[in-house]
Design a protein around this motif. Structure first.
Motif, PDB file in Angstrom:
ATOM      1  N   GLY A  66      36.150  19.490  49.016  1.00 40.04           N
ATOM      2  CA  GLY A  66      35.347  20.700  48.992  1.00 40.04           C
ATOM      3  C   GLY A  66      36.152  21.959  48.758  1.00 40.04           C
ATOM      4  O   GLY A  66      35.580  23.020  48.485  1.00 40.04           O
ATOM      5  N   ARG A  67      37.487  21.863  48.864  1.00 46.40           N
ATOM      6  CA  ARG A  67      38.315  23.054  48.686  1.00 46.40           C
ATOM      7  C   ARG A  67      38.147  23.637  47.288  1.00 46.40           C
ATOM      8  O   ARG A  67      38.059  24.856  47.117  1.00 46.40           O
ATOM      9  N   GLU A  68      38.097  22.767  46.275  1.00 43.92           N
ATOM     10  CA  GLU A  68      37.968  23.257  44.909  1.00 43.92           C
ATOM     11  C   GLU A  68      36.670  24.028  44.716  1.00 43.92           C
ATOM     12  O   GLU A  68      36.646  25.075  44.061  1.00 43.92           O
ATOM     13  N   GLN A  69      35.589  23.514  45.311  1.00 43.80           N
ATOM     14  CA  GLN A  69      34.309  24.216  45.185  1.00 43.80           C
ATOM     15  C   GLN A  69      34.364  25.581  45.854  1.00 43.80           C
ATOM     16  O   GLN A  69      33.771  26.545  45.365  1.00 43.80           O
ATOM     17  N   GLY A  70      35.095  25.650  46.961  1.00 44.88           N
ATOM     18  CA  GLY A  70      35.228  26.935  47.647  1.00 44.88           C
ATOM     19  C   GLY A  70      35.947  27.957  46.784  1.00 44.88           C
ATOM     20  O   GLY A  70      35.550  29.132  46.724  1.00 44.88           O
ATOM     21  N   ILE A  71      37.018  27.531  46.091  1.00 42.94           N
ATOM     22  CA  ILE A  71      37.741  28.426  45.195  1.00 42.94           C
ATOM     23  C   ILE A  71      36.850  28.851  44.036  1.00 42.94           C
ATOM     24  O   ILE A  71      36.821  30.026  43.640  1.00 42.94           O
ATOM     25  N   GLU A  72      36.095  27.902  43.492  1.00 49.24           N
ATOM     26  CA  GLU A  72      35.201  28.224  42.379  1.00 49.24           C
ATOM     27  C   GLU A  72      34.140  29.243  42.804  1.00 49.24           C
ATOM     28  O   GLU A  72      33.817  30.164  42.039  1.00 49.24           O
ATOM     29  N   GLN A  73      33.608  29.080  43.995  1.00 51.01           N
ATOM     30  CA  GLN A  73      32.596  30.019  44.483  1.00 51.01           C
ATOM     31  C   GLN A  73      33.186  31.412  44.685  1.00 51.01           C
ATOM     32  O   GLN A  73      32.539  32.420  44.388  1.00 51.01           O
ATOM     33  N   GLY A 134      45.364  28.045  45.173  1.00 49.22           N
ATOM     34  CA  GLY A 134      44.173  28.874  45.222  1.00 49.22           C
ATOM     35  C   GLY A 134      44.478  30.318  44.860  1.00 49.22           C
ATOM     36  O   GLY A 134      43.704  30.972  44.149  1.00 49.22           O
ATOM     37  N   ALA A 135      45.624  30.805  45.314  1.00 54.58           N
ATOM     38  CA  ALA A 135      46.017  32.182  45.011  1.00 54.58           C
ATOM     39  C   ALA A 135      46.174  32.398  43.519  1.00 54.58           C
ATOM     40  O   ALA A 135      45.828  33.464  42.993  1.00 54.58           O
ATOM     41  N   ALA A 136      46.677  31.395  42.805  1.00 56.78           N
ATOM     42  CA  ALA A 136      46.859  31.529  41.360  1.00 56.78           C
ATOM     43  C   ALA A 136      45.515  31.682  40.652  1.00 56.78           C
ATOM     44  O   ALA A 136      45.363  32.523  39.752  1.00 56.78           O
ATOM     45  N   ALA A 137      44.527  30.874  41.061  1.00 56.01           N
ATOM     46  CA  ALA A 137      43.199  30.971  40.447  1.00 56.01           C
ATOM     47  C   ALA A 137      42.545  32.316  40.757  1.00 56.01           C
ATOM     48  O   ALA A 137      41.901  32.928  39.893  1.00 56.01           O
ATOM     49  N   ILE A 138      42.727  32.779  41.980  1.00 52.21           N
ATOM     50  CA  ILE A 138      42.117  34.051  42.385  1.00 52.21           C
ATOM     51  C   ILE A 138      42.785  35.215  41.670  1.00 52.21           C
ATOM     52  O   ILE A 138      42.129  36.193  41.288  1.00 52.21           O
ATOM     53  N   THR A 139      44.099  35.124  41.471  1.00 54.88           N
ATOM     54  CA  THR A 139      44.809  36.172  40.734  1.00 54.88           C
ATOM     55  C   THR A 139      44.228  36.340  39.337  1.00 54.88           C
ATOM     56  O   THR A 139      44.005  37.465  38.862  1.00 54.88           O
ATOM     57  N   SER A 140      43.948  35.234  38.672  1.00 55.12           N
ATOM     58  CA  SER A 140      43.364  35.299  37.332  1.00 55.12           C
ATOM     59  C   SER A 140      42.004  35.982  37.361  1.00 55.12           C
ATOM     60  O   SER A 140      41.687  36.820  36.499  1.00 55.12           O
ATOM     61  N   ALA A 141      41.195  35.643  38.373  1.00 54.44           N
ATOM     62  CA  ALA A 141      39.863  36.250  38.477  1.00 54.44           C
ATOM     63  C   ALA A 141      39.959  37.746  38.748  1.00 54.44           C
ATOM     64  O   ALA A 141      39.203  38.541  38.172  1.00 54.44           O
ATOM     65  N   VAL A 142      40.889  38.139  39.610  1.00 50.80           N
ATOM     66  CA  VAL A 142      41.060  39.562  39.919  1.00 50.80           C
ATOM     67  C   VAL A 142      41.526  40.313  38.680  1.00 50.80           C
ATOM     68  O   VAL A 142      41.018  41.398  38.354  1.00 50.80           O
ATOM     69  N   ALA A 143      42.488  39.741  37.962  1.00 54.53           N
ATOM     70  CA  ALA A 143      43.010  40.407  36.762  1.00 54.53           C
ATOM     71  C   ALA A 143      41.924  40.568  35.703  1.00 54.53           C
ATOM     72  O   ALA A 143      41.792  41.633  35.088  1.00 54.53           O
TER      73      ALA A 143
END
Length: 214
Positions: A66-73, A134-143
């Protein structure tokens, strides 16, 4: 934004995945992560061992299903945030929701995960590694949603600061649940601490920890 409805095949696949993960977490909580094999999980879930690996490439993935779904959300929430909503606002809302729905709400699955991780140094290390991915994926979304120039370091700093703020509160919740703390009281305590942390970040760090002069 609404996605397309799941097909029957997709629903069956998700149900199988959820059943395997639930079985694994139950066994891990009962006997300890190190004492359960993937073959035993497969037998208890009434599926082939290959089926388990089709859904979960490693044994550790079973504990963190479920961690991946949490990052996607979270990345979707960043991308779809309303006008006037900051990145910090999204993270504050996420932390509050987790404390309200999963900690105070008495999420039994979360309690199982807390017990499993507490007794497994291997999973504790995997949790830390997962935070960085997770931080790497979130960094892309923030950028992408903040109009940052290529190579700008600010999105990475902002994403990791807010992500690890949220994860620190989440880890404190896991530890509190595993120690038997009352869920509602734990959620209230952590809500106050989370708000202080986010307020500090919102107001800036220029004066935080400034030593006295003279």
């Amino acid at each position: 934004m609404q996605g397309r409805p799941e097909s029957l095949r997709e629903r069956k696949k998700r149900a199988t995945r959820d059943a395997i993960a639930a079985t694994a977490r139950r066994l891990f909580a009962e006997r300890g992560f190190a004492n359960v094999t993937v073959a035993e999980v497969a037998a208890a879930a009434d599926v082939a061992e290959k089926t388990v690996f089709n859904h979960f490439p490693t044994k550790e993935d079973l504990a963190f299903a479920g961690r991946e779904q949490g990052i996607e959300q979270l990345t979707a929430a960043l991308a779809d945030r309303p006008a006037g909503t900051s990145v910090l606002d999204v993270f504050r809302a996420l932390t509050r929701r987790v404390l309200r729905e999963h900690v105070a709400g008495g999420d039994e699955e979360l309690l199982l995960v807390a017990k499993i991780i507490r007794t497994s140094p291997e999973l504790q290390e995997r949790l830390r590694v997962g935070w960085e991915s997770g931080a790497a994926a979130i960094t892309s979304a923030v950028a992408e949603t903040s109009g940052a120039d290529p190579g700008d370091l600010v999105p990475a700093v902002v994403a990791r600061t807010l992500w690890f703020t949220h994860r620190s509160i989440f880890l404190a919740a896991l530890n509190g649940l595993a120690a038997g703390e009352d869920p509602a009281r734990l959620a209230r305590r952590l809500r106050r601490r989370a708000d202080r942390a986010y307020d500090q970040l919102a107001s800036g760090l220029a004066d935080y920890g400034r030593t006295a002069t003279g």
